[in-house]
Write a protein that holds these residues in place. Structure first.
Motif, mmCIF file in Angstrom:
data_model
loop_
_atom_site.group_PDB
_atom_site.id
_atom_site.type_symbol
_atom_site.label_atom_id
_atom_site.label_comp_id
_atom_site.label_asym_id
_atom_site.label_seq_id
_atom_site.Cartn_x
_atom_site.Cartn_y
_atom_site.Cartn_z
ATOM 1 N N ARG A 1 0.838 -1.211 0.000
ATOM 2 C CA ARG A 1 0.000 0.000 0.000
ATOM 3 C C ARG A 1 0.867 1.255 0.000
ATOM 4 O O ARG A 1 0.585 2.223 -0.714
ATOM 5 N N LEU B 1 0.941 4.108 -2.932
ATOM 6 C CA LEU B 1 0.704 5.514 -2.613
ATOM 7 C C LEU B 1 1.878 6.371 -3.069
ATOM 8 O O LEU B 1 1.685 7.437 -3.663
ATOM 9 N N GLN C 1 1.687 6.759 -6.789
ATOM 10 C CA GLN C 1 0.634 7.695 -7.168
ATOM 11 C C GLN C 1 1.041 9.142 -6.892
ATOM 12 O O GLN C 1 0.764 10.024 -7.705
ATOM 13 N N PHE D 1 -7.398 12.643 -2.779
ATOM 14 C CA PHE D 1 -7.654 11.958 -1.514
ATOM 15 C C PHE D 1 -9.132 11.803 -1.169
ATOM 16 O O PHE D 1 -9.460 11.357 -0.081
ATOM 17 N N ARG E 1 -12.603 9.959 -1.239
ATOM 18 C CA ARG E 1 -13.223 8.656 -1.479
ATOM 19 C C ARG E 1 -14.684 8.775 -1.111
ATOM 20 O O ARG E 1 -15.045 9.504 -0.185
ATOM 21 N N GLU F 1 -9.559 -0.971 -0.830
ATOM 22 C CA GLU F 1 -8.411 -0.110 -0.585
ATOM 23 C C GLU F 1 -8.321 0.955 -1.661
ATOM 24 O O GLU F 1 -8.846 0.817 -2.744
ATOM 25 N N SER G 1 -6.417 5.249 -2.199
ATOM 26 C CA SER G 1 -6.042 6.500 -1.546
ATOM 27 C C SER G 1 -6.887 7.672 -2.020
ATOM 28 O O SER G 1 -6.798 8.755 -1.466
ATOM 29 N N LEU H 1 -6.499 8.967 -5.024
ATOM 30 C CA LEU H 1 -5.622 9.783 -5.873
ATOM 31 C C LEU H 1 -5.747 9.486 -7.365
ATOM 32 O O LEU H 1 -5.418 10.330 -8.182
#
Length: 184
Positions: free
Chosen positions: A14, A18, A21, A134, A136, A143, A145, A147
């Protein structure tokens, strides 16, 4: 011991995603990448081949609809980044047995690339909001982020293109609509 290692590996993965990204977002915002002629149908076929295993694993019919063959002046890796984000989201949220179609079209001034799915879609009030970094959806499962779509929008804008999301015209689903000016 094995039970303790698995969560660590998942956390590392993860963090890697991130970081990747965030780097992609910074690159998209910085611009200055080399521009060349991009054969949109060839790029689309490459992306379909890349994502076919993911689609098949979920039982999703992934297809290509070439309404028009067009070439544009763009940064190839930036354009690939925009379309990858659209395909990944469509495949992530389309249920097993669903359909995702990459449609290529053109008008007098632009190349038009739509990624159409028959997933659950979005509430009308969320089409713009999900493009924010960021963000959601409230209650979103899985899962992520928040992005991916923000990166796609920044990358599109850096090339003079535009990205918007809207409801699929027939039935449930979403259309990831990318428009890029082309030289005639």
């Amino acid at each position: 011991m094995h039970e303790r290692v698995l969560p660590l590996q998942a956390g590392i993965e993860r963090a890697r995603q991130l970081t990747e990204q965030l780097l992609n977002l910074a690159r998209a915002q910085a611009g200055g990448v080399p521009i060349s002629e991009v054969d949109i149908p060839a790029l689309a076929r490459e992306l379909i081949a890349d994502y076919l295993p993911m689609a098949e694993a979920k039982g999703i019919d992934l297809g290509l609809d070439e309404v028009a063959s067009v070439r544009i002046e763009a940064a190839p890796e930036t354009l690939r980044l925009v379309l990858k984000n659209g395909l990944e989201n469509a495949l992530k949220f389309t249920p097993a047995g669903g359909e995702v179609t990459l449609r290529l079209a053109a008008d007098d001034t632009s190349a038009i690339i739509d990624i159409i799915d028959n997933g659950p879609g979005l509430p009308d009030c969320e089409y713009e909001r999900v493009l924010d970094p960021f963000y959601r959806l409230p209650g979103a499962l899985g899962e992520g982020s928040g992005l991916g779509l923000a990166i796609a929008r920044e990358a599109a804008a850096a090339q003079g293109g535009s990205l918007r999301l809207h409801a699929r015209p027939q039935g449930s689903g979403l259309v990831f609509h990318y428009r890029q000016p082309r030289k005639v």
